[in-house]
Design a protein around this motif. Structure first.
Motif, PDB file in Angstrom:
ATOM      1  N   THR A   5       0.841  -1.190   0.000  1.00  0.00           N
ATOM      2  CA  THR A   5       0.000   0.000   0.000  1.00  0.00           C
ATOM      3  C   THR A   5       0.870   1.232   0.000  1.00  0.00           C
ATOM      4  O   THR A   5       2.082   1.164   0.200  1.00  0.00           O
ATOM      5  CB  THR A   5      -0.920   0.034   1.239  1.00  0.00           C
ATOM      6  N   ALA A   6       0.239   2.370  -0.214  1.00  0.00           N
ATOM      7  CA  ALA A   6       0.974   3.630  -0.224  1.00  0.00           C
ATOM      8  C   ALA A   6       1.647   3.890   1.118  1.00  0.00           C
ATOM      9  O   ALA A   6       2.663   4.577   1.185  1.00  0.00           O
ATOM     10  CB  ALA A   6       0.029   4.778  -0.570  1.00  0.00           C
ATOM     11  N   SER A   7       1.106   3.313   2.195  1.00  0.00           N
ATOM     12  CA  SER A   7       1.718   3.519   3.511  1.00  0.00           C
ATOM     13  C   SER A   7       3.060   2.809   3.617  1.00  0.00           C
ATOM     14  O   SER A   7       3.833   3.072   4.529  1.00  0.00           O
ATOM     15  CB  SER A   7       0.766   3.051   4.620  1.00  0.00           C
ATOM     16  N   ASP A   8       3.359   1.878   2.680  1.00  0.00           N
ATOM     17  CA  ASP A   8       4.643   1.190   2.670  1.00  0.00           C
ATOM     18  C   ASP A   8       5.755   2.070   2.101  1.00  0.00           C
ATOM     19  O   ASP A   8       6.912   1.681   2.121  1.00  0.00           O
ATOM     20  CB  ASP A   8       4.562  -0.096   1.836  1.00  0.00           C
ATOM     21  N   LEU A   9       5.395   3.229   1.576  1.00  0.00           N
ATOM     22  CA  LEU A   9       6.369   4.126   0.961  1.00  0.00           C
ATOM     23  C   LEU A   9       6.853   5.185   1.939  1.00  0.00           C
ATOM     24  O   LEU A   9       6.112   5.611   2.828  1.00  0.00           O
ATOM     25  CB  LEU A   9       5.746   4.853  -0.239  1.00  0.00           C
TER      26      LEU A   9
END
Length: 160
Positions: A5-9
């Motif tokens: 997910t974008a939170s992994d970035l």
């Protein structure tokens, strides 16, 4: 395995994705704006989380902006009498096809044949019966190409 997910970035990676997808910057320019060294951008773009974020961003942008814009362009070209009839007809077919409104072709209506391994004994017998002429033709072609490799019987030669 969990979905990325974008939170992994990191924030820097999110900026890189935003510059490339949303603003349409080149990878080198996006790298510079996001604070990356231009030569490291391609390594960063191959990271699974970043690659997934780029793909997801493109899909979202396509759904929100690209598809409606493409539809409006197609619609305006279809309505424009100055556009050649050939182009309008081709575009009409493409729009209808993408919308799922094209009449199936003869090829689409032919049921797909089961794999031989999935056929019952009766289905295999029926298949052979329906296709016997083709089977005979192919077997004949193969037989005509065959080479005789049997040992020829010869009289033994005795020396006296």
């Amino acid at each position: 395995m969990t979905a990325l997910t974008a939170s992994d970035l990191t924030e820097q990676q999110r900026e890189l994705v935003r510059y490339i997808v949303v603003q349409g910057k080149s990878p080198e320019e996006a790298a510079n704006l996001a604070g990356y060294h231009p030569k490291s951008v391609y390594r960063t773009l191959r990271l699974p989380a970043v690659a997934a974020a780029v793909s997801e961003s493109i899909q979202l942008d396509l759904a929100a902006v690209g598809a409606p814009l493409a539809y409006r362009v197609a619609k305006s070209l279809l309505q424009d009498e100055k556009v050649s009839a050939r182009v309008r007809a081709d575009l009409s077919m493409k729009v209808l096809d993408r919308a799922g409104h094209i009449t199936p072709t003869r090829k689409d209506l032919v049921p797909q044949q089961k794999a031989f391994s999935e056929m019952s004994r009766d289905e295999l017998a029926s298949f052979i019966e329906r296709n016997q002429a083709e089977i005979d033709k192919i077997e004949g072609e193969l037989a005509s190409r065959a080479k005789d490799i049997s040992v020829q019987a010869t009289e033994p030669a005795f020396l006296i």
